[in-house]
Write an enzyme that holds these catalytic residues in place. Structure first.
Site: not given
Ligand code: ACO
Length: 326
Positions: A112, A248, A278
Site C-alpha cells: 500500500c 493510504h 482498501n
C-alpha cells in the site's frame, strides 16, 4: 531538474459489491463493516479483468484532462501487489496496450506504500535528467488474492487503479520525501504463491493475502503519526501549511486516530475507503482524484501523501496540487 504532477485519472471495475454481499456466506453484517472499517462498498474485477486493464482505464481517464501527448512518456512505473503475472511486468503490458514506444517499464512491490514510492522514483529519474515524463500508476485486483473464508480480512479489500503523470518542469511542485521499512513485521501481512519463511517460521503459501489486523492497525497509527511529523520536519513546514492529508485508506478508524493524535481536521483528510474499500496501491490516487473532482482540493493546495503497508513499508511526500479536473 524539478518536477510537477500534471494530470491524474482513476478506474474501477464495473462490478459493485455492497457489504450485504458478505452476509450471505459469513457471520458478519453491514453495520459491523461500516462501524469497524468505514467501508460501504467496493468493486471487484471480473474473472477476465486484470490489473493491467485497470491501469489502462486509469490512463484513459487521465487523458480526458490532459491535453498533451502521451506518446512521449519515457518511463512507466506500476506499483502493485497483484500483477497479472510475474513476468512480463504490468508496466510493460500497459506500455504495449497504450502504444507508448521506447519507454522504460518496471513494476514495484511496496504494497500500500507503492504509489508514493513510485512518485519518489519518478522525481528521482527526472532530477537525474535521464527522463522527462514518467507515468506512475498504483493498481490492484486484490479480490483475486482475497481469502473469502476470513471474515476479518475479506470485507476490507477492493479493486481499482489511479495514474498520474510526473513531468520535468522549470518550477518545483514535488518536495521532500521519506521512506522507511520495518521488515521484522513480515509475517503480520503477507501474500505468496510459494513456500516461504518469515521470521524463521515456515508459512504455508496459498496465494491469498493474510494479515494480523490488530497488529497492523496499531503499527499503522503509531507509524503514520511519527512519519508525518518527520516528513513535515524534512520539509521545514508544519501541519498548518498542509491543506490536505492523503494517507493510504486502510480503515477509517486509522485515519480518525491519526488526525486526532495530530489535531488535524478530519474533513481535510482525503479518503477512498468508504466507496472503494482498501485498494492498496490505488487508494491514494483515488482519494486525491475524488478530492479534486468534488471541489475540495484546488490548484496550489499543499498535499501530504503517505502510504503504508505490507513489508511493513512506509513512504511519504509533500507536493503541490497543480491539477484541476472539475
Ligand atoms: N464481522 C463481524 N465480526 C468480525 C468481523 C466481521 N467481518 N471481523 C472480525 N470480527 C470480530 C472478531 O472475530 C472479534 O470477535 P471476538 O471479540 O469475539 O474475538 C471482533 O470482531 C473484534 O476483532 P478485531 O480483530 O479486534 O477487530 P478490529 O476492530 O481490529 O477490526 C480490522 C479488524 C478491520 C481488520 C482492523 O484490525 C483493521 O482494519 N486492521 C488494519 C488493516 C490494515 O491496515 N491493513 C494494511 C493494509 S492491507 C495491504 O497492505 C494490502
Amino acid at each position: 531538474m524539478s518536477s510537477i504532477i500534471t494530470s491524474i485519472g482513476i478506474c474501477h471495475p464495473a462490478k459493485e459489491i455492497k457489504n450485504s454481499y458478505f452476509e450471505d456466506f459469513l457471520d458478519t453484517s453491514d453495520q459491523w463493516i461500516r462501524e469497524r472499517t468505514g467501508i460501504e462498498r467496493r468493486f471487484f474485477a471480473l474473472e477476465n479483468e486484470f490489473t493491467s486493464d485497470l491501469c489502462v482505464g486509469a490512463v484513459q481517464s487521465l487523458s480526458e484532462n490532459y491535453n498533451k501527448e502521451l506518446g512521449d512518456i519515457d518511463f512507466v512505473i506500476v506499483a502493485t501487489t497483484t500483477p497479472d503475472q510475474t513476468v512480463p511486468s504490468v508496466a510493460s503490458q500497459v506500455q504495449n496496450k497504450l502504444n507508448i514506444k521506447q519507454a522504460g517499464c518496471i513494476d514495484i512491490s511496496a504494497a500500500c506504500g507503492g504509489f508514493v514510492y513510485g512518485i519518489i522514483l519518478a522525481k528521482g529519474l527526472i532530477a537525474a535528467k535521464t527522463h522527462r515524463k514518467v507515468l506512475v500508476i498504483g493498481a490492484e485486483t486484490l479480490s483475486k488474492v482475497t481469502d473469502f473464508s476470513d471474515r476479518s480480512s475479506c470485507i476490507l479489500f477492493g479493486d481499482g487503479a489511479g495514474a498520474v503523470i510526473v513531468e520535468a518542469s522549470e518550477h518545483n511542485g514535488i518536495f521532500n520525501a521519506l521512506t522507511d521499512t520495518d521488515g521484522s513485521y513480515g509475517k503480520e501481512l503477507y501474500l505468496s504463491n510459494r513456500a516461504l519463511y518469515l521470521n524463521d517460521e515456515k508459512i504455508v503459501a496459498d496465494n491469498k493475502l493474510h494479515q494480523n489486523g490488530r497488529v497492523v492497525f496499531k503499527w499503522a497509527v503509531s507509524t503514520l503519526v511519527k512519519k508525518i511529523r518527520e516528513l513535515l520536519s524534512v520539509n521545514n513546514t508544519d501541519l498548518q501549511d498542509i491543506d490536505f492529508l492523503i494517507p493510504h485508506s486502510a480503515n477509517i478508524r486509522i485515519l480518525e486516530a491519526v488526525c486526532k493524535e495530530l489535531d488535524f481536521p478530519i474533513d481535510r483528510c482525503m479518503e477512498s475507503i468508504r466507496q472503494y474499500g482498501n485498494t492498496s496501491a490505488a487508494s491514494i490516487p483515488i482519494a486525491w482524484y475524488n478530492g479534486i473532482k468534488n471541489g475540495k482540493i484546488k490548484p496550489k493546495d499543499n498535499l501530504l501523501l503517505i502510504g503504508f503497508g505490507g513489508g511493513m513499508t512506509c513512504a511519504g511526500i509533500c507536493l503541490r496540487n497543480e491539477i484541476d479536473i472539475r
